[in-house]
Motif scaffolding. Structure first.
Motif, PDB file in Angstrom:
ATOM      1  N   VAL A  54      -3.460   4.700  -9.072  1.00  0.00           N
ATOM      2  CA  VAL A  54      -3.018   6.035  -8.672  1.00  0.00           C
ATOM      3  C   VAL A  54      -3.297   7.087  -9.738  1.00  0.00           C
ATOM      4  CG1 VAL A  54      -1.247   5.097  -7.157  1.00  0.00           C
ATOM      5  CG2 VAL A  54      -0.658   5.643  -9.522  1.00  0.00           C
ATOM      6  N   HIS A 111      -0.698  12.883  -5.152  1.00  0.00           N
ATOM      7  CA  HIS A 111      -0.858  11.588  -4.498  1.00  0.00           C
ATOM      8  C   HIS A 111      -2.297  11.321  -4.053  1.00  0.00           C
ATOM      9  CE1 HIS A 111       3.544  10.480  -3.487  1.00  0.00           C
ATOM     10  NE2 HIS A 111       3.495  11.250  -4.554  1.00  0.00           N
ATOM     11  N   ASN A 112      -3.113  12.341  -3.970  1.00  0.00           N
ATOM     12  CA  ASN A 112      -4.430  12.142  -3.373  1.00  0.00           C
ATOM     13  C   ASN A 112      -5.595  12.529  -4.261  1.00  0.00           C
ATOM     14  OD1 ASN A 112      -3.339  11.325  -0.787  1.00  0.00           O
ATOM     15  ND2 ASN A 112      -2.758  13.469  -0.483  1.00  0.00           N
ATOM     16  N   ARG A 172      -9.403   2.605  -6.551  1.00  0.00           N
ATOM     17  CA  ARG A 172      -8.265   2.546  -5.625  1.00  0.00           C
ATOM     18  C   ARG A 172      -8.569   1.588  -4.481  1.00  0.00           C
ATOM     19  NH1 ARG A 172      -4.408   6.913  -5.194  1.00  0.00           N
ATOM     20  NH2 ARG A 172      -4.413   6.643  -2.941  1.00  0.00           N
ATOM     21  N   ARG A 173      -9.781   1.712  -3.954  1.00  0.00           N
ATOM     22  CA  ARG A 173     -10.162   0.873  -2.818  1.00  0.00           C
ATOM     23  C   ARG A 173     -10.228  -0.598  -3.218  1.00  0.00           C
ATOM     24  NH1 ARG A 173      -9.396  -0.869   1.792  1.00  0.00           N
ATOM     25  NH2 ARG A 173     -11.187  -1.731   2.912  1.00  0.00           N
ATOM     26  N   GLU A 195      -6.828  -2.015  -3.230  1.00  0.00           N
ATOM     27  CA  GLU A 195      -6.353  -2.203  -1.855  1.00  0.00           C
ATOM     28  C   GLU A 195      -6.883  -3.487  -1.235  1.00  0.00           C
ATOM     29  OE1 GLU A 195      -5.412   2.085   0.147  1.00  0.00           O
ATOM     30  OE2 GLU A 195      -7.525   1.631  -0.188  1.00  0.00           O
ATOM     31  N   HIS A 211       2.617   6.340  -3.886  1.00  0.00           N
ATOM     32  CA  HIS A 211       1.280   6.915  -3.900  1.00  0.00           C
ATOM     33  C   HIS A 211       0.326   6.182  -2.962  1.00  0.00           C
ATOM     34  CE1 HIS A 211       2.725   8.929  -7.519  1.00  0.00           C
ATOM     35  NE2 HIS A 211       1.643   9.663  -7.523  1.00  0.00           N
ATOM     36  N   MET A 212       0.561   4.883  -2.764  1.00  0.00           N
ATOM     37  CA  MET A 212      -0.331   4.083  -1.927  1.00  0.00           C
ATOM     38  C   MET A 212       0.508   3.214  -0.976  1.00  0.00           C
ATOM     39  SD  MET A 212      -3.166   2.878  -4.757  1.00  0.00           S
ATOM     40  CE  MET A 212      -4.239   2.114  -3.525  1.00  0.00           C
ATOM     41  N   SER A 245      -0.208   1.777   1.583  1.00  0.00           N
ATOM     42  CA  SER A 245      -0.966   0.625   2.098  1.00  0.00           C
ATOM     43  C   SER A 245      -0.663  -0.646   1.309  1.00  0.00           C
ATOM     44  CB  SER A 245      -2.466   0.915   2.038  1.00  0.00           C
ATOM     45  OG  SER A 245      -2.876   1.189   0.702  1.00  0.00           O
TER      46      SER A 245
END
Length: 298
Positions: A20, A38-39, A75-76, A79, A98-99, A101
């Motif tokens: 993040v 957050h993005n 980030r990906r 995930e 923040h994530m 997912s």
């Protein structure tokens, strides 16, 4: 990616805020506050961070471009993990906020405690082990000492060899600056201190300096950030203040410095006793093994 291509489970163990925050600290030095974005990540934050750590223009620009370009891919990658291990509740909550997912993938497993023995208190000084980094609160410490009325000596490590020396304050308080020390010299300094100062301004996931201080049976004065409050819960010889509040830090320094050596030793011993009961290495190892088995079986 190679592990996932071969169908292998992947567990990511986080010791910071990499997924993040490109610089893993989640602290925006350009605005002097914990980041709430957050993005995206503001390039000015990366630039301020690199400058604060002594990077030249080319290093700063290179880091800014590299981190800005690769952060989303990182980030990906996180995930894609089957499980993600966080080392404090505070860190886990921030990561999930923040994530989202990662909500069902994030697990809390504290770091096992290092094998550190008690060191007897022989002196009346204090210690700070964060170097000149503004993230570790060195500026906050210097501001606090301007309000300390009694004479206090603080041993501070992690400084450039060329900058070793003494910072003197009007109250006759002083900070003795050292470079990174070898273990023997480090332990010698530990014998001279009764309290460890931890004025960090960033959201520390779990402060190793705090862990070491408590295992060495020292008192601790720390900022109330990140995982620190949960880390020191129940320890009677730990005193917390709001991050950046140098006036309160000054008051706590004066209060602790006025305690008798007997009281300091008693509080330090109780800190260690509480800490060892709360963080059981066998349980931590069992939690990790269960997570490994669960992840492999899923």
């Amino acid at each position: 990616l190679l592990a996932k291509a071969y169908g292998k489970p992947v567990i990511t163990h986080l010791h910071g805020y990499v997924p993040v925050c490109p610089i893993a600290t989640l602290y925006d030095l350009s605005r002097s506050r914990i980041c709430d974005s957050h993005n995206s990540c503001r390039p000015s934050c990366i630039i301020a961070h690199e400058k604060a750590h002594g990077k030249n223009f080319l290093e700063t620009m290179g880091s800014t471009l590299l981190n800005s370009a690769t952060w989303r891919y990182l980030r990906r990658l996180v995930e894609l993990s089957d499980s993600v291990v966080c080392v404090s509740k505070a860190q886990r909550d921030i990561i999930i906020a923040h994530m989202p997912s990662l909500t069902r993938k994030c697990y809390l497993i504290y770091n096992p405690l290092p094998e550190l023995s008690e060191i007897e208190i022989n002196g009346r000084d204090m210690g700070y082990f964060g170097g000149p980094s503004p993230l570790k609160g060195f500026n906050v410490l210097c501001s606090a000492l301007r309000y300390v009325k009694n004479k206090v000596t603080i041993h501070a490590t992690g400084f450039d060899p060329s900058k070793q020396g003494v910072i003197q304050f009007s109250s006759e308080s002083r900070i003795l600056l050292y470079e990174r020390l070898r273990q023997r010299r480090y332990e010698q300094i530990y014998r001279e201190i009764h309290t460890v100062l931890f004025p960090s301004v960033s959201a520390e996931v779990l402060g190793y300096v705090v862990t070491e201080a408590i295992l060495r049976s020292r008192l601790v004065i720390a900022s109330k950030v990140g995982g620190v409050p949960e880390q020191v819960e129940g320890c009677p010889g730990v005193f917390l203040f709001e991050s950046g509040d140098y006036r309160h830090l000054a008051e706590l320094i004066e209060y602790v410095n006025d305690l008798s050596v007997e009281t300091m030793r008693d509080l330090g011993a109780k800190n260690r006793e509480v800490f060892l009961k709360r963080f059981d290495n066998k349980k931590i190892e069992q939690d990790l093994m269960r997570l490994l088995e669960r992840t492999v079986a899923s």
